[in-house]
Write a protein that holds these residues in place. Structure first.
Motif, short mmCIF file in Angstrom:
data_model
loop_
_atom_site.label_atom_id
_atom_site.label_comp_id
_atom_site.label_asym_id
_atom_site.label_seq_id
_atom_site.Cartn_x
_atom_site.Cartn_y
_atom_site.Cartn_z
N ILE A 1 0.85 -1.19 0.00
CA ILE A 1 0.00 0.00 0.00
C ILE A 1 0.89 1.24 0.00
O ILE A 1 1.67 1.45 0.93
CB ILE A 1 -0.93 0.03 1.24
CG1 ILE A 1 -1.75 -1.27 1.33
CG2 ILE A 1 -1.83 1.26 1.21
CD1 ILE A 1 -2.78 -1.44 0.26
N GLY A 2 0.76 2.04 -1.06
CA GLY A 2 1.55 3.27 -1.15
C GLY A 2 0.69 4.44 -1.55
O GLY A 2 1.02 5.18 -2.48
N VAL A 3 -0.43 4.61 -0.86
CA VAL A 3 -1.37 5.69 -1.22
C VAL A 3 -0.98 7.02 -0.59
O VAL A 3 -1.58 8.06 -0.90
CB VAL A 3 -2.82 5.32 -0.81
CG1 VAL A 3 -3.31 4.12 -1.60
CG2 VAL A 3 -2.93 5.07 0.70
N GLY A 4 0.01 7.00 0.30
CA GLY A 4 0.49 8.25 0.89
C GLY A 4 -0.50 8.86 1.87
O GLY A 4 -1.30 8.16 2.50
N THR A 5 -0.44 10.18 1.97
CA THR A 5 -1.31 10.92 2.88
C THR A 5 -2.34 11.70 2.06
O THR A 5 -2.22 11.81 0.84
CB THR A 5 -0.48 11.89 3.73
OG1 THR A 5 0.28 12.73 2.85
CG2 THR A 5 0.46 11.14 4.65
N LYS A 6 -3.35 12.23 2.73
CA LYS A 6 -4.35 13.02 2.01
C LYS A 6 -4.48 14.40 2.66
O LYS A 6 -4.21 14.57 3.86
CB LYS A 6 -5.70 12.31 1.99
CG LYS A 6 -6.37 12.11 3.33
CD LYS A 6 -7.72 11.41 3.14
CE LYS A 6 -8.42 11.18 4.48
NZ LYS A 6 -9.72 10.50 4.30
N PRO A 7 -4.87 15.40 1.87
CA PRO A 7 -5.01 16.76 2.42
C PRO A 7 -5.94 16.78 3.61
O PRO A 7 -7.01 16.14 3.60
CB PRO A 7 -5.60 17.56 1.24
CG PRO A 7 -5.18 16.80 0.02
CD PRO A 7 -5.18 15.36 0.43
N TYR A 8 -5.53 17.50 4.65
CA TYR A 8 -6.34 17.57 5.88
C TYR A 8 -6.93 18.97 6.04
O TYR A 8 -6.21 19.97 5.99
CB TYR A 8 -5.47 17.25 7.10
CG TYR A 8 -6.18 17.53 8.41
CD1 TYR A 8 -7.23 16.74 8.85
CD2 TYR A 8 -5.80 18.63 9.19
CE1 TYR A 8 -7.89 17.01 10.04
CE2 TYR A 8 -6.46 18.92 10.38
CZ TYR A 8 -7.50 18.10 10.79
OH TYR A 8 -8.16 18.37 11.97
N VAL A 9 -8.24 19.01 6.21
CA VAL A 9 -8.95 20.25 6.54
C VAL A 9 -9.77 19.98 7.79
O VAL A 9 -10.55 19.01 7.82
CB VAL A 9 -9.88 20.70 5.39
CG1 VAL A 9 -10.73 21.89 5.82
CG2 VAL A 9 -9.07 21.06 4.15
N PRO A 10 -9.61 20.75 8.87
CA PRO A 10 -10.42 20.53 10.08
C PRO A 10 -11.90 20.48 9.74
O PRO A 10 -12.39 21.22 8.88
CB PRO A 10 -10.07 21.74 10.96
CG PRO A 10 -8.70 22.16 10.51
CD PRO A 10 -8.66 21.88 9.05
N GLY A 11 -12.61 19.58 10.41
CA GLY A 11 -14.02 19.35 10.12
C GLY A 11 -14.87 20.61 10.13
O GLY A 11 -15.79 20.76 9.33
N LYS A 12 -14.56 21.55 11.03
CA LYS A 12 -15.39 22.75 11.17
C LYS A 12 -15.31 23.68 9.95
O LYS A 12 -16.14 24.58 9.80
CB LYS A 12 -15.02 23.52 12.45
CG LYS A 12 -13.57 23.97 12.51
CD LYS A 12 -13.27 24.57 13.88
CE LYS A 12 -11.79 24.92 14.02
NZ LYS A 12 -11.48 25.46 15.36
N PHE A 13 -14.31 23.46 9.08
CA PHE A 13 -14.18 24.32 7.90
C PHE A 13 -14.65 23.62 6.61
O PHE A 13 -14.72 24.26 5.57
CB PHE A 13 -12.72 24.77 7.70
CG PHE A 13 -12.13 25.45 8.89
CD1 PHE A 13 -12.87 26.39 9.61
CD2 PHE A 13 -10.83 25.17 9.31
CE1 PHE A 13 -12.32 27.03 10.72
CE2 PHE A 13 -10.27 25.80 10.41
CZ PHE A 13 -11.03 26.72 11.12
N GLN A 14 -14.93 22.34 6.68
CA GLN A 14 -15.19 21.59 5.45
C GLN A 14 -16.45 22.06 4.72
O GLN A 14 -16.50 22.04 3.49
CB GLN A 14 -15.25 20.10 5.75
CG GLN A 14 -13.88 19.53 6.07
CD GLN A 14 -13.87 18.04 6.30
OE1 GLN A 14 -14.87 17.37 6.12
NE2 GLN A 14 -12.73 17.52 6.71
N SER A 15 -17.45 22.52 5.46
CA SER A 15 -18.67 22.99 4.80
C SER A 15 -18.45 24.30 4.04
O SER A 15 -19.28 24.68 3.20
CB SER A 15 -19.79 23.18 5.83
OG SER A 15 -19.43 24.16 6.79
N SER A 16 -17.34 24.99 4.31
CA SER A 16 -17.05 26.27 3.65
C SER A 16 -16.23 26.11 2.38
O SER A 16 -16.03 27.08 1.65
CB SER A 16 -16.30 27.21 4.61
OG SER A 16 -17.03 27.44 5.79
#
Length: 430
Positions: free
Chosen positions: A153-168
């Motif tokens: 498995i070499g999928v790496g990491t994914k962009p992180y956005v805090p949950g409270k900002f995701q709706s914006s």
């Protein structure tokens, strides 16, 4: 199931690490296939800004640190591109990020075992203990099934956005990984805010600062960190990105590992000296004659919330030391909030087979194998998903070839690549 239908290894994800594994496997008789849902190799395309460089020397290509004689080395790439003398006179260890991406594409084009536009949908185990890998191939998403003794498995990491900002999130509020594709939306606004403390935040701020005179927007940069601090880049500090330190870290008690990682943030989360210098020099030049550019930089300040108004966003900010709150308005917000490791959805079929720790992360053994509830002869290996078990070197390009070599020696059941015990001057631990 005929034996000739069973591959030795299947790689899931084709980033730099599995690309290096595929290239280094060319010296073996292992039968392999690698899959990635992207249409072609792309390395952080949203941050391939002109003037940016790798933060590691060019020797951290996908093969050199395990096999400097490999035809897939960066130096051979330069030779094939008729750029060897150009690089010789360039006299720099840190190469343009765009060239690293082009180099990786060059490697990928030579490896027919790589299959792009192929999404791995599920992995499970057969009664015989082999791995059954279900793939949706091409634009038509045609389902195909493959079998292998091992999976990497070499999928790496994914962009992180805090949950409270995701709706914006949208065209004017987005993660830094989308910067290039959405930059034009930002340049047309009257005010832009960058959030974050690392290299991505700094590079985006500098890019916007460079373009500010042509667009005349207010430019702000906030970070909750203690300051706009440089990444630790002393030569002895860099020895933490070595097989020696990885071995030391792996053997630490679990409760010590997280505190060690917290104390090492500036080894991998700071800003390069050069980028800080470039920003300061440009700010200095812009303030000649007591000119006051529309720029605001502030540390120790966290973005608490984003509220959408008629055409602008209201940002609530908290200064930690003063325990003071303020609000500003901004037309665009770029969230350079980092990347997080994750367990890909394709492993859901293995939930009852793989071991997870109390935080839900995979238990990774020292030789990069996922610990299984019932160990057999067939294994799942992880590339760049073992920060919690192996330390700061997990995402480092300079250790990628070493890890691939360690995995290949296990796949081939013999030493294909030498891995040396002592690689640094200092000793970690007693």
């Amino acid at each position: 199931m005929a034996n000739e239908q069973i591959l030795d290894v299947i790689g899931v994800g084709i980033g730099p690490f599995n690309l290096g594994l595929a290239a280094l496997l060319e010296k073996t008789e292992c039968r392999s296939l690698f899959f990635d849902k992207k249409p072609r190799f792309e390395w952080h395309p949203g941050m391939l800004l002109e003037g940016t460089t790798l933060q590691v020397p060019f020797m951290a290509d996908v093969v050199t640190m395990a096999d400097p004689t490999s035809p897939f080395s960066f130096l051979n790439y330069l030779h094939e591109q008729k750029r060897l003398y150009h690089f010789y006179f360039f006299e720099k260890f840190h190469i343009p990020r765009t060239e690293y991406n082009h180099y990786c594409q060059w490697v990928a084009e030579q490896l027919p075992k790589l299959h792009f536009e192929c999404k791995v949908e599920n992995i499970d185990q057969t009664e015989e203990g082999y791995y059954r890998v279900s793939v949706l191939a091409g634009a038509q998403k045609k389902k195909k099934t493959y079998y292998a003794k091992h999976v990497v498995i070499g999928v790496g990491t994914k962009p992180y956005v805090p949950g409270k900002f995701q709706s914006s999130l949208g065209n004017r509020i987005f993660h830094s990984s989308e910067y290039i594709s959405k930059r034009e939306n930002v340049l047309k606004t009257n005010s832009v805010t960058v959030i974050g403390s690392g290299q991505s935040a700094a590079e985006i701020f500098y890019d916007l600062l460079s373009k500010q005179p042509d667009h005349d927007y207010q430019l702000s940069w906030f970070t909750r960190s203690k300051g706009f601090y440089p990444m630790e880049y002393s030569k002895l500090g860099l020895e933490h990105f070595s097989p020696d330190y990885t071995r030391y870290f792996y053997k630490l008690p679990k409760e010590k590992k997280q505190s060690a990682l917290n104390n090492q943030a500036l080894l991998y989360k700071g800003i390069s000296f050069n980028t800080i210098g470039d920003i300061y020099d440009l700010l200095y030049e812009r303030t000649v004659g007591n000119n006051k550019p529309h720029v605001h930089l502030q540390a120790l300040t966290e973005l608490a919330s984003i509220k959408e108004g008629n055409s602008r966003y209201s940002l609530s900010l908290c200064q930690h030391e003063q325990k003071e709150h303020t609000q500003i308005e901004s037309d665009a917000v770029i969230l350079a909030t980092g990347y997080h490791p994750y367990i890909p959805d394709c492993l859901k079929g293995m939930e009852n087979i793989v071991e997870q720790d109390e935080t839900g992360q995979l238990v990774i053994q020292e030789d990069y194998k996922v610990k299984l509830k019932q160990e057999g002869q067939n294994h799942i290996f992880i590339q760049n998903g073992e920060l919690h078990t192996h330390g700061v070197g997990a995402p480092d390009l300079g250790l990628g070839a070493f890890r691939s070599a360690a995995i290949i020696n296990q796949l081939a059941a013999k030493e294909i690549y030498q891995t040396h015990e002592k690689n640094v001057f200092q000793q970690f631990g007693l």
